[in-house]
Write a protein that holds these residues in place. Structure first.
Motif, PDB file in Angstrom:
ATOM      1  N   PRO A 177       2.643 -22.787  12.027  1.00 23.05           N
ATOM      2  CA  PRO A 177       3.228 -23.864  11.389  1.00 23.05           C
ATOM      3  C   PRO A 177       4.622 -23.773  11.328  1.00 23.05           C
ATOM      4  N   PRO A 178       5.494 -24.885  11.397  1.00 17.84           N
ATOM      5  CA  PRO A 178       7.154 -24.777  11.225  1.00 17.84           C
ATOM      6  C   PRO A 178       7.291 -23.939  10.067  1.00 17.84           C
ATOM      7  N   GLU A 179       6.663 -24.219   8.999  1.00 15.15           N
ATOM      8  CA  GLU A 179       7.154 -23.707   7.517  1.00 15.15           C
ATOM      9  C   GLU A 179       6.969 -22.159   7.600  1.00 15.15           C
ATOM     10  N   GLU A 180       6.293 -21.392   8.370  1.00 17.35           N
ATOM     11  CA  GLU A 180       6.367 -20.015   8.498  1.00 17.35           C
ATOM     12  C   GLU A 180       7.339 -19.459   9.320  1.00 17.35           C
ATOM     13  N   LEU A 181       8.454 -20.375  10.057  1.00 19.46           N
ATOM     14  CA  LEU A 181       9.340 -19.614  10.614  1.00 19.46           C
ATOM     15  C   LEU A 181      10.137 -18.491  10.081  1.00 19.46           C
ATOM     16  N   PHE A 182      10.619 -18.534   8.856  1.00 16.39           N
ATOM     17  CA  PHE A 182      11.302 -17.355   8.165  1.00 16.39           C
ATOM     18  C   PHE A 182      10.409 -16.815   7.059  1.00 16.39           C
ATOM     19  N   ALA A 183       9.193 -17.382   6.603  1.00 15.01           N
ATOM     20  CA  ALA A 183       8.216 -16.664   5.680  1.00 15.01           C
ATOM     21  C   ALA A 183       7.839 -15.559   6.220  1.00 15.01           C
ATOM     22  N   ARG A 184       7.207 -15.799   7.509  1.00 18.17           N
ATOM     23  CA  ARG A 184       6.340 -14.653   8.196  1.00 18.17           C
ATOM     24  C   ARG A 184       7.711 -13.434   8.408  1.00 18.17           C
ATOM     25  N   GLN A 185       8.718 -13.754   8.709  1.00 19.46           N
ATOM     26  CA  GLN A 185       9.733 -12.450   8.974  1.00 19.46           C
ATOM     27  C   GLN A 185       9.872 -12.033   7.763  1.00 19.46           C
ATOM     28  N   VAL A 186      10.083 -12.693   6.468  1.00 17.98           N
ATOM     29  CA  VAL A 186      10.267 -12.228   5.276  1.00 17.98           C
ATOM     30  C   VAL A 186       9.230 -11.257   4.820  1.00 17.98           C
ATOM     31  N   GLU A 187       7.838 -11.458   5.166  1.00 16.35           N
ATOM     32  CA  GLU A 187       6.824 -10.589   4.724  1.00 16.35           C
ATOM     33  C   GLU A 187       6.692  -9.413   5.674  1.00 16.35           C
ATOM     34  N   ALA A 188       7.468  -9.665   7.007  1.00 15.88           N
ATOM     35  CA  ALA A 188       7.181  -8.521   7.929  1.00 15.88           C
ATOM     36  C   ALA A 188       8.326  -7.390   7.454  1.00 15.88           C
ATOM     37  N   HIS A 189       9.438  -7.934   7.341  1.00 15.22           N
ATOM     38  CA  HIS A 189      10.665  -7.031   6.833  1.00 15.22           C
ATOM     39  C   HIS A 189      11.026  -6.739   5.231  1.00 15.22           C
ATOM     40  N   GLY A 190      10.697  -7.654   4.594  1.00 12.94           N
ATOM     41  CA  GLY A 190      10.946  -7.392   3.237  1.00 12.94           C
ATOM     42  C   GLY A 190      10.164  -6.465   2.481  1.00 12.94           C
ATOM     43  N   ARG A 191      10.842  -5.691   1.583  1.00 15.45           N
ATOM     44  CA  ARG A 191      10.277  -4.784   0.710  1.00 15.45           C
ATOM     45  C   ARG A 191      10.555  -5.234  -0.741  1.00 15.45           C
ATOM     46  N   THR A 192       9.449  -4.729  -1.599  1.00 18.12           N
ATOM     47  CA  THR A 192       9.750  -5.015  -3.250  1.00 18.12           C
ATOM     48  C   THR A 192      10.995  -4.484  -3.558  1.00 18.12           C
ATOM     49  N   GLY A 193      11.940  -5.366  -4.252  1.00 20.92           N
ATOM     50  CA  GLY A 193      12.955  -5.277  -4.589  1.00 20.92           C
ATOM     51  C   GLY A 193      14.172  -5.436  -3.709  1.00 20.92           C
ATOM     52  N   ASP A 194      13.891  -5.659  -2.655  1.00 24.31           N
ATOM     53  CA  ASP A 194      15.169  -5.942  -1.669  1.00 24.31           C
ATOM     54  C   ASP A 194      15.531  -7.628  -1.822  1.00 24.31           C
ATOM     55  N   VAL A 195      16.495  -7.926  -1.517  1.00 21.04           N
ATOM     56  CA  VAL A 195      17.119  -9.401  -1.630  1.00 21.04           C
ATOM     57  C   VAL A 195      16.919 -10.229  -0.641  1.00 21.04           C
ATOM     58  N   LEU A 196      16.579 -11.286  -0.770  1.00 24.81           N
ATOM     59  CA  LEU A 196      16.598 -12.459   0.175  1.00 24.81           C
ATOM     60  C   LEU A 196      17.454 -13.548  -0.242  1.00 24.81           C
ATOM     61  N   VAL A 197      18.601 -13.826   0.683  1.00 20.94           N
ATOM     62  CA  VAL A 197      19.518 -14.690   0.333  1.00 20.94           C
ATOM     63  C   VAL A 197      19.239 -15.920   1.624  1.00 20.94           C
TER      64      VAL A 197
END
Length: 208
Positions: free
Chosen positions: A96-116
């Motif tokens: 779904p289109p809502e996953e466009l960035f969310a899936r990448q956040v889950e793939a690349h982000g780690r606890t404590g990282d910053v998401l802008v």
């Protein structure tokens, strides 16, 4: 025929008006840069995303971190999720289109990282969903938005919200906030004199 898009000198007057109310946003951006410094030095990562003009500004931010803002310093890990074209097209095709960035956040982000996350309206579903996913994954979520109230400011941990009527004005002041954040980071790092692994070997260089 009349319309409400500021043109010519009216554009500048609108920017000046919004700038006069921008001081609290400067304080937020300055604080973000200061807090970002120990995270990046410790091996943490910044992720960034936006749509359209905000995508360009997200990429601007990550370029300043991987490269430099003004003075030479070590490179830091920063990924613009809007620029990952193969990932973007694959995700759009399969999810779904809502996953466009969310899936990448889950793939690349780690606890404590910053998401802008950057959205002039603060209502972009793919950006709001990314904020929610980021917080669920333990990232610190910082948002650049337009006037409150908006969904992104509510979903983020912290938000820099520009009080301006027009999208162009919001984007122009988001760029100011981005630069304040980068300058604050450099100040916190004490980059003058600054060194990278390469300049340590060859001797420090000055840049005009």
């Amino acid at each position: 025929m009349t319309h409400d898009t500021p043109c010519s000198h009216d554009h500048l007057r609108e920017l000046v008006r919004a700038t006069q109310a921008f001081a609290p946003c400067v304080d937020i951006a300055d604080d973000w840069g200061d807090r970002l410094a120990p995270l990046l030095v410790g091996g943490g990562r910044l992720l960034a995303a936006g749509n359209g003009g905000s995508a360009a500004q997200a990429q601007h931010l990550t370029a300043e971190l991987v490269g430099r803002y003004r003075d030479d310093r070590p490179p830091f890990s920063a990924i613009c999720l809007s620029a990952e074209t193969s990932s973007l097209t694959a995700i759009c095709n399969d999810y779904p289109p809502e996953e466009l960035f969310a899936r990448q956040v889950e793939a690349h982000g780690r606890t404590g990282d910053v998401l802008v996350l950057m959205s002039t309206s603060g209502r972009s579903p793919n950006i709001v969903h990314a904020a929610e996913r980021g917080r669920a994954c333990g990232l610190r979520v910082w948002a650049f938005t337009g006037p409150r109230p908006n969904e992104l400011a509510e979903a983020a941990e912290e938000a820099l919200s520009v009080d301006a009527t027009f999208t162009a004005t919001v984007q122009e002041l988001h760029l100011v906030g981005l630069h304040v954040m980068c300058a604050s980071l450099d100040r916190a790092l004490g980059v003058i004199p600054a060194q990278t692994a390469l300049s340590t070997l060859k001797g420090s260089r000055s840049y005009a």
